[in-house]
Design a protein around this motif. Structure first.
Motif, short mmCIF file in Angstrom:
data_model
loop_
_atom_site.label_atom_id
_atom_site.label_comp_id
_atom_site.label_asym_id
_atom_site.label_seq_id
_atom_site.Cartn_x
_atom_site.Cartn_y
_atom_site.Cartn_z
N ILE A 22 6.09 -7.59 -3.58
CA ILE A 22 5.56 -6.98 -2.35
C ILE A 22 4.40 -7.80 -1.80
O ILE A 22 4.35 -8.11 -0.60
N LYS A 104 2.07 6.67 -8.47
CA LYS A 104 3.48 6.27 -8.54
C LYS A 104 4.35 7.50 -8.27
O LYS A 104 3.99 8.59 -8.68
N PRO A 105 5.50 7.33 -7.61
CA PRO A 105 5.98 6.08 -6.98
C PRO A 105 5.31 5.86 -5.63
O PRO A 105 4.90 6.82 -4.97
N PHE A 106 5.20 4.59 -5.21
CA PHE A 106 4.60 4.28 -3.93
C PHE A 106 5.53 3.34 -3.17
O PHE A 106 6.38 2.65 -3.75
N THR A 107 5.36 3.31 -1.86
CA THR A 107 6.20 2.44 -1.02
C THR A 107 5.48 1.11 -0.79
O THR A 107 4.25 1.04 -0.93
N PRO A 108 6.21 0.06 -0.43
CA PRO A 108 5.56 -1.21 -0.10
C PRO A 108 4.52 -1.06 1.00
O PRO A 108 3.45 -1.69 0.94
N ASP A 109 4.80 -0.25 2.01
CA ASP A 109 3.83 -0.06 3.10
C ASP A 109 2.54 0.58 2.61
O ASP A 109 1.44 0.20 3.04
N GLN A 110 2.66 1.54 1.69
CA GLN A 110 1.45 2.20 1.17
C GLN A 110 0.57 1.20 0.42
O GLN A 110 -0.64 1.17 0.62
N THR A 112 0.52 -2.17 0.64
CA THR A 112 -0.03 -3.23 1.50
C THR A 112 -1.16 -2.71 2.37
O THR A 112 -2.13 -3.43 2.64
N GLU A 113 -1.08 -1.45 2.79
CA GLU A 113 -2.16 -0.87 3.59
C GLU A 113 -3.42 -0.71 2.75
O GLU A 113 -4.54 -1.00 3.21
#
Length: 470
Positions: A22, A104-110, A112-113
């Motif tokens: 990511i 967890k779980p987290f998204t790529p957008d979360q 990177t922000e």
């Protein structure tokens, strides 16, 4: 974008590699670590722009990693990730200096922000730190004398670690001032009004050392005619300094490890544990990593002690401080002895400037004290120093001839180290070049453990980042 170095710490390979993918897509340079201990070793040698660490890990937890980072690299933002998302753990992480917290779980957008916001905060912090440095540097600290780059690093580390309760490991050759560092850490901490208790681990036999540290109950062994309070309890509320900790036996090491983990002691012959509240500072003039590999020092204890390391440079590596130290000792002993000594004759000063000081600052102090006593005029002459300088055929280190067996051992050690250093440098640099400057792969190829390979890099003062840049 700026190539930011990010360290990801998680015992789960799938999380480490997921975060790597990511963040590398976003242009960051990512390094990963499977444990808190390995992460701290990297943080001691390399600088990072951001650390992302799991909270629940075997061995050293993410919270322990966070606390150590706030001492080692306080400007680095830390993001805590965990599958145990509770309000309590989130609050505790934030109280201990975490920038943010993600479950967890987290998204790529979360992720990177969170990273973007953390690095924005870091830019502000670095600006403030730069301004503070511009306002003034330390030209000495506490009871230390010296303004060299090497000592500035020591002062900064003392200032960083003193307000915390983290365990400190001080390393350095004999005579470099390890106990002075321990006292400076204590004197600048919230424990300063409580006891500072120093123990020389070389001065007592094993059974006596255990009795001194943990105490004993009356009648627990022959000669125990009364109950004795151990020094761990004597130091309660304050700081316990264990000098030359490498000399304690494996049995005592096991008991010390338990004390550090449980924060309680059981006197010899006792059955009830006694809680203690101490800050432990340990010191050694030996390489504990080497002793670990030889099986004479416990690896788990080493990791517990090496949370915040402070390495004291030998005097030969901080010669820029030599004149300041000479002036300090000259003024001190002239006043004590009622002498009016103006300084050193040029040839006397030149002799000291060329001298290797195997006994370090302690030896310089003794030399100046002796010279103040022996000087017949108001200038110290070359002969007043009473230094035995070798002929070319006799020369040891810096023209020095040892005067006793301990100095002989130290001089031989220095000669050996200087002789093997060029081949050691060539060995590690070639291994790194063959493996595209990847420390893990270089260590594996050469048959070394990664921590031992890193220790060799540190000893040789080789920065992989600088080498890659050059």
């Amino acid at each position: 974008m700026e190539n930011i170095d990010v360290l990801v710490v998680d015992d789960e390979a799938i999380i480490r590699e997921g975060l790597r993918r990511i963040l590398e897509k976003e242009g960051y340079h990512v390094e990963t670590s499977a444990s808190g201990q390995i992460a701290l070793e990297r943080l001691q040698d390399e600088n990072y722009g951001l650390v992302i660490t799991d909270l629940k890990m075997p061995g050293m937890s993410g919270m322990e990693v966070l606390k150590a980072i706030k001492v080692l690299q306080p400007e680095v933002p830390v993001i805590i990730i965990t599958g145990f998302s509770t309000v309590d753990t989130a609050v505790e992480a934030m109280k201990n200096g975490a920038f943010d917290y993600i479950a967890k779980p987290f998204t790529p957008d979360q992720i990177t922000e969170k990273v973007r916001k953390a690095l924005e905060q870091r830019a502000v912090l670095l600006e403030n730190i730069f301004l503070k440095k511009e306002l003034g540097e330390h030209h000495g600290f506490d009871i230390f004398v010296g303004e060299s780059k090497e000592m500035q690093k020591v002062y900064r580390r003392i200032i960083q670690v003193a307000p915390t309760d983290s365990t400190v490991l001080i390393t350095g050759e004999s005579g470099t001032g390890k106990e002075l560092v321990a006292r400076a850490v204590h004197n600048n901490s919230h424990r300063r009004d409580n006891p500072f208790v120093a123990v020389d681990c070389t001065s007592l036999a094993e059974n006596l050392l255990e009795s001194e540290l943990f105490g004993h109950i009356k009648g627990s062994f022959t000669g125990a005619i009364q109950t004795k309070t151990g020094l761990f309890k004597v130091a309660d509320g304050g700081t316990l300094f264990l000098d030359e900790i490498s000399n304690i036996s494996l049995t005592t090491q096991a008991k010390l490890l338990r004390v550090l983990q449980e924060r309680e002691i059981t006197p010899i012959g006792g059955t009830q544990p006694i809680p203690i509240d101490i800050r432990l500072v340990a010191a050694t003039n030996k390489n504990l990593r080497t002793l670990v590999s030889q099986g004479t020092f416990r690896e788990d204890l080493f990791f517990r002690l090496n949370i915040i390391p402070i390495d004291l440079p030998p005097l030969r590596e901080r010669k820029g401080d030599l004149h300041l130290l000479i002036g300090h000792f000259l003024a001190t002993f002239s006043e004590e002895m009622g002498r009016d000594i103006r300084g050193l004759a040029p040839d006397a000063l030149a002799l000291l400037e060329d001298y290797a000081f195997p006994g370090n600052v302690r030896e310089l102090e003794n030399i100046i004290e002796r010279a103040v006593v022996l000087a017949e005029g108001d200038l110290i002459q070359k002969e007043d120093l009473e230094l035995r300088v070798a002929t070319d055929s006799q020369a040891g280190v810096g023209g020095y001839v040892p005067q006793n067996v301990e100095e002989l051992k130290e001089t031989k050690r220095q000669i050996r180290e200087r002789a093997v250093e060029p081949i050691e440098k060539a060995f590690v640099l070639q291994a790194l070049k063959r493996n595209n400057w990847n420390i893990t792969r270089a260590a594996e190829e050469t048959g070394m453990l990664r921590p031992n390979f890193q220790a060799l890099l540190k000893k040789l003062r080789i920065s992989v980042r600088n080498q890659m840049t050059n």
